[in-house]
Design a protein around this motif. Structure first.
Motif, short mmCIF file in Angstrom:
data_model
loop_
_atom_site.label_atom_id
_atom_site.label_comp_id
_atom_site.label_asym_id
_atom_site.label_seq_id
_atom_site.Cartn_x
_atom_site.Cartn_y
_atom_site.Cartn_z
N PRO A 62 -47.98 70.12 -20.96
CA PRO A 62 -46.97 69.47 -22.35
C PRO A 62 -47.18 70.52 -23.26
O PRO A 62 -48.16 71.59 -23.27
CB PRO A 62 -47.92 68.30 -22.55
CG PRO A 62 -49.33 68.52 -21.96
CD PRO A 62 -49.14 69.33 -20.85
N ASN A 63 -46.31 70.51 -24.41
CA ASN A 63 -46.08 71.23 -25.57
C ASN A 63 -46.18 72.81 -25.12
O ASN A 63 -46.92 73.55 -26.14
CB ASN A 63 -47.46 70.92 -26.37
CG ASN A 63 -47.33 69.19 -26.79
OD1 ASN A 63 -46.27 68.76 -27.18
ND2 ASN A 63 -48.51 68.80 -26.44
N ASN A 81 -41.91 69.02 -23.85
CA ASN A 81 -42.38 68.08 -24.84
C ASN A 81 -43.71 67.92 -24.59
O ASN A 81 -44.50 68.43 -23.82
CB ASN A 81 -41.36 66.99 -24.92
CG ASN A 81 -41.20 65.94 -23.66
OD1 ASN A 81 -42.11 66.39 -22.67
ND2 ASN A 81 -40.49 65.05 -23.49
N ASN A 82 -44.11 66.75 -25.28
CA ASN A 82 -45.57 66.22 -25.27
C ASN A 82 -45.88 65.45 -24.03
O ASN A 82 -47.01 65.46 -23.61
CB ASN A 82 -45.99 65.26 -26.47
CG ASN A 82 -44.85 64.31 -26.79
OD1 ASN A 82 -43.71 64.39 -26.55
ND2 ASN A 82 -45.16 62.86 -26.59
N ILE A 91 -40.30 69.44 -29.27
CA ILE A 91 -39.96 68.14 -29.47
C ILE A 91 -41.32 67.24 -29.09
O ILE A 91 -42.08 67.43 -28.19
CB ILE A 91 -38.95 67.75 -28.33
CG1 ILE A 91 -37.54 68.43 -28.60
CG2 ILE A 91 -38.59 66.20 -28.20
CD1 ILE A 91 -37.14 67.81 -29.86
N ILE A 92 -41.42 65.90 -29.89
CA ILE A 92 -42.32 64.80 -29.78
C ILE A 92 -41.70 63.64 -29.44
O ILE A 92 -40.97 63.03 -30.38
CB ILE A 92 -43.29 64.72 -30.74
CG1 ILE A 92 -44.00 66.03 -31.23
CG2 ILE A 92 -44.22 63.77 -30.64
CD1 ILE A 92 -44.99 66.77 -30.27
N ASP A 93 -41.57 63.21 -28.07
CA ASP A 93 -41.08 61.95 -27.78
C ASP A 93 -42.06 60.68 -27.54
O ASP A 93 -43.20 61.20 -27.41
CB ASP A 93 -40.18 62.22 -26.40
CG ASP A 93 -39.00 62.89 -26.76
OD1 ASP A 93 -38.36 62.89 -27.77
OD2 ASP A 93 -38.53 63.62 -25.59
N ASP A 94 -41.41 59.51 -27.81
CA ASP A 94 -42.19 58.30 -27.24
C ASP A 94 -42.04 58.03 -25.73
O ASP A 94 -41.40 59.01 -25.20
CB ASP A 94 -42.04 57.03 -27.96
CG ASP A 94 -40.38 56.84 -27.95
OD1 ASP A 94 -39.59 57.32 -27.00
OD2 ASP A 94 -39.97 55.88 -28.81
N LYS A 95 -42.36 57.00 -25.13
CA LYS A 95 -42.05 56.96 -23.78
C LYS A 95 -40.82 56.18 -23.26
O LYS A 95 -40.73 55.55 -22.13
CB LYS A 95 -43.33 56.21 -23.23
CG LYS A 95 -44.66 56.79 -23.36
CD LYS A 95 -45.75 56.05 -22.40
CE LYS A 95 -47.06 57.03 -22.72
NZ LYS A 95 -48.03 56.39 -21.96
#
Length: 353
Positions: A62-63, A81-82, A91-95
């Motif tokens: 990630p990242n 992304n994360n 980019i930091i996304d939720d699930k």
């Protein structure tokens, strides 16, 4: 005497190797981490960011923001992304996602930047939140395992589109096994000494770097040279082998561990498990297919690959997305070479940007 001198040199050599391995074992990981900024400018960095996964075999860290990833035409920027999904940088996304694209290197989009992959283009032209779950060398057993893992981790997708690649047949039957817990491992792991190799890579990371450098030197010597683009492309033997099954007249092929009939049966069972998993969660599933250059050269628009997945999708898929006619129709209007140079990397099977 000369013999004493040779013995002295050998002693120094083996002592040096021993001391190096001791340093590597105790401090190698620390040294690698401290040199992360240096390695991120080298091709070795890709070995550090493509990591083993205990459930679905392999993934990306990630990242990641890696600007020196090797392409066929220089380098490109690879970002995740994360969650370790290839994406735009930073980019930091939720699930929660509207759409998930699943597949192998074609879906990951090697070797171009995310914005130039078809997943990136789709995301840019739509209002959907998109997850790119595809990674190099994935196949149906990993599709099933990874999606089960992500759903258990409370990821949410409204719709999953599985891009079934030509190479999936060979990779799924030759390389991967999956158990009842849906954990993927490599077939013939004992014969390949995979366990020992993983232990060595984990505990002697600097030695891993040295072997990578040596392999790179050998690969450069073996690399196919660019030829005049008015001639036919020259594909690597491995790519030819993975493509041949769709237009072969034989059910059992050299270097294939299963017959075409048995391999298809196994893939059907795995993909049916994937459909059932998604259906139980109320998630739509679609299947998409596309040709390799070898299919354009040797196969037909109604390939066995097309027929098989069209048949699979009956009463299962939200959509069956068949890209074969687009390529074949354009080839009929122009030529194979024109279509190949327009959409693929020269001497390779992957899509260009």
């Amino acid at each position: 005497s000369i013999m004493h001198f040779i013995k002295f040199l050998l002693k120094i050599f083996f002592i040096t190797i021993f001391v190096s391995l001791v340093i590597d074992f105790f401090f190698g990981k620390f040294i690698l981490n401290s040199l992360d900024g240096f390695f991120s400018k080298t091709q070795f960095y890709e070995r550090l960011i493509r990591i083993d996964h205990p459930v679905y075999h392999h993934t990306l860290k990630p990242n990641i923001d890696y600007t020196n990833n090797a392409s066929f035409t220089g380098t490109y920027r690879l970002c995740t992304n994360n969650h370790g999904f290839k994406s735009k940088c930073g980019i930091i996304d939720d699930k929660k996602y509207d759409l998930a694209f699943m597949g192998d290197s074609f879906v990951e989009g090697t070797p171009v930047e995310f914005e130039n992959t078809f997943v990136g283009l789709f995301e840019n032209k739509s209002n959907f939140s998109v997850a790119n779950l595809g990674i190099v060398s994935y196949s149906p057993k990993i599709y099933l395992s990874k999606l089960k893992f992500l759903l258990d981790k409370k990821f949410f997708f409204k719709h999953v589109i599985v891009f079934v690649d030509i190479s999936d047949f060979y990779d799924d039957s030759n390389f991967y096994s999956i158990n009842k817990k849906l954990i993927v491992s490599e077939r013939f792991a004992k014969e390949k000494n995979l366990k020992i190799r993983k232990i060595l890579r984990k505990n002697f990371p600097l030695t891993n770097f040295y072997t990578f450098v040596l392999k790179k030197i050998n690969l450069k010597e073996e690399k196919i040279k660019q030829i005049n683009k008015n001639q036919s492309p020259k594909f690597l033997p491995r790519a030819q082998m993975k493509a041949i099954w769709t237009f072969s007249k034989n059910d059992q092929l050299k270097n294939y561990t299963m017959s075409i009939a048995d391999g298809h049966k196994q893939m059907f069972e795995v993909m049916t498990q994937l459909y059932n998993l998604l259906n139980e969660k109320g998630i739509d599933m679609s299947v998409a297919i596309y040709p390799w250059p070898q299919q354009l050269q040797n196969d037909s628009v109604n390939s066995i690959h097309v027929k098989y997945w069209e048949n699979f999708c009956k009463n299962k898929c939200k959509n069956f997305i068949n890209f074969f006619p687009i390529f074949f129709n354009e080839m009929d209007e122009t030529s194979f070479l024109n279509v190949y140079k327009k959409y693929y990397f020269w001497n390779d099977v992957h899509f260009n940007k």
